[in-house]
Each structure stands twice: as C-alpha cells, then as structure tokens.
Design an enzyme around this catalytic site. Structure first.
Site, PDB file in Angstrom:
ATOM      1  N   ARG A 264      -9.040   8.412  -9.290  1.00 37.48           N
ATOM      2  CA  ARG A 264     -10.413   8.657  -9.745  1.00 37.48           C
ATOM      3  C   ARG A 264     -11.228   9.451  -8.742  1.00 37.48           C
ATOM      4  NH1 ARG A 264     -14.418   5.390  -8.790  1.00 37.48           N
ATOM      5  NH2 ARG A 264     -15.054   5.303 -10.971  1.00 37.48           N
TER       6      ARG A 264
ATOM      7  N   ASP B 106     -20.443   4.988  -6.577  1.00 34.77           N
ATOM      8  CA  ASP B 106     -19.757   3.735  -6.889  1.00 34.77           C
ATOM      9  C   ASP B 106     -19.904   2.721  -5.757  1.00 34.77           C
ATOM     10  OD1 ASP B 106     -18.830   4.643  -9.310  1.00 34.77           O
ATOM     11  OD2 ASP B 106     -16.849   5.166  -8.573  1.00 34.77           O
TER      12      ASP B 106
ATOM     13  N   GLU C 107      11.462 -11.210  -0.738  1.00 35.37           N
ATOM     14  CA  GLU C 107      11.174 -11.322   0.699  1.00 35.37           C
ATOM     15  C   GLU C 107      10.851  -9.980   1.342  1.00 35.37           C
ATOM     16  OE1 GLU C 107      10.788 -13.882   2.933  1.00 35.37           O
ATOM     17  OE2 GLU C 107      10.748 -15.096   1.122  1.00 35.37           O
TER      18      GLU C 107
ATOM     19  N   PRO D 291       1.816  -7.404   2.387  1.00 36.43           N
ATOM     20  CA  PRO D 291       0.672  -8.159   2.904  1.00 36.43           C
ATOM     21  C   PRO D 291       0.493  -7.977   4.411  1.00 36.43           C
ATOM     22  CG  PRO D 291       2.367  -9.652   2.031  1.00 36.43           C
ATOM     23  CD  PRO D 291       2.832  -8.262   1.774  1.00 36.43           C
TER      24      PRO D 291
END
Length: 197
Positions: free
Chosen positions: A100, A115, A62, A35
């Site tokens: 893709r 897209d 962690e 993150p």
C-alpha cells in the site's frame, strides 16, 4: 521439526535466479519471518517498499536450520511478541503493509501519508455522509470549508487519540510547539478529571 537447508536454498536460488552466496550483496533482501527478528513497524514497511523485490521466508514448526539464517537470510522480522505456527500470516501482513506504500496501489497518491503510524501518531477520526445519523453529527469544523481549521482539528484529534490510546508513541513523534502545548492541556485535563473522582 526443523526445515532442512537444501530445499530452502534451492527454492530461493531458483526464484531469485541467483547463487545464494551472492544474495547477501544483492538488492533483494531475503527476510526470515521469525519471533526472533526485529519488530515490523510502519518505518520498516517504508524501508522495504523502496526495494524492487523482497523475498519472504516462512518458517514452520520449530523454524529453520541455522545455516539458512547464517548464509541465506539478510534480515529477520517479527510481527509481534507472540508465536504463530508459521510465517505465512506474518508474510501476508508485510505484503499488505508494504504494497500500500507503492505508487498506484491506493487511489489517493498521498493516502498512506496520514495513516496511523505513518506520521508518528494514530490517525484522526473520519466522517462521511450523511451529516447527521441517529442524532450524531459530523463535527461542524469539517463542514466549514476552512482548510486551515480542518487541518488543525485533525492534528489535535490525532494527538489526543494517540495521547489516550498509545502515549508511548508521543515520545518518538515529531511535535512542534503548538502540539506540545496541546498535549500539556490534555495532561492538565486528565489530572483535573482524576482529582474530581
């Protein structure tokens, strides 16, 4: 619980067949899913699709020993502003989004170009047969055979969908004069609608 450096270094070196000290200079990015990383976007997927190989490190609990981050990892990627229990799901997202974009993965070689996010806008609506279903009809322009009008309709639909759902994307999108005029007409329509209420 923090993942120890020894097994992670050994695993990466074994899989890539290289000494970890050399990995930073090699064309194989070693990406830690965290993150704390830069946010994964369609642009990043395109960037990663140009590599022959990428290595994805999935943390757990962690996370990893800081020496992994400092001496093994060449990039850190986050799939959003939230925390998961591990990097496995983010790795799957990255694999799908990147693969893709590779030649031969999609049936249509230009399929990924229109897209959502690829062109800086959300994608326009799609329709298929039958031309009418439960009284709902496919827009007439799509059955007209006039490719210029179909392209214009699709562009305007993409602009309107982006304007209504993700206006933040319009700030970065490449817009021509016609696009800007269309967006101004949408803004006027929204202003008129709010004044009617």
């Amino acid at each position: 619980m923090v993942m120890k450096p020894e097994p992670v270094f050994e695993a990466v070196e074994s899989v890539l067949g290289q000494d970890a000290g050399l990995l930073r200079d090699q064309p194989v990015p070693v990406i830690l899913l965290t993150p704390q990383g830069r946010v994964f976007t369609q642009r990043v997927a395109g960037e990663l699709s140009r590599y022959k190989r990428i290595a994805l490190l999935c943390g757990r609990y962690e996370g990893v020993d800081e020496r992994i981050r400092e001496h093994l990892v060449s990039d850190e990627i986050s799939v959003g502003d939230y925390v998961l229990t591990g990097g496995e799901l983010p790795a799957l997202l990255i694999i799908d989004a990147v693969s893709r974009l590779l030649p031969g993965v999609l049936g249509d070689p230009t399929g990924a170009e229109d897209d959502s996010h690829a062109m800086g806008l959300l994608e326009y609506p799609h329709y298929t047969k039958p031309p009418e279903f439960r009284g709902w009809k496919v827009p007439e322009v799509l059955a007209s055979g006039n490719h210029a009008k179909i392209d214009q309709w699709r562009r305007e639909q993409a602009l309107e969908r982006t304007f209504r759902r993700r206006p933040d994307m319009l700030e970065k999108a490449e817009l021509n004069a016609r696009d800007k005029k269309f967006i101004e007409s949408l803004k006027s329509k929204v202003t008129g609608e709010s004044e009617d209420h």
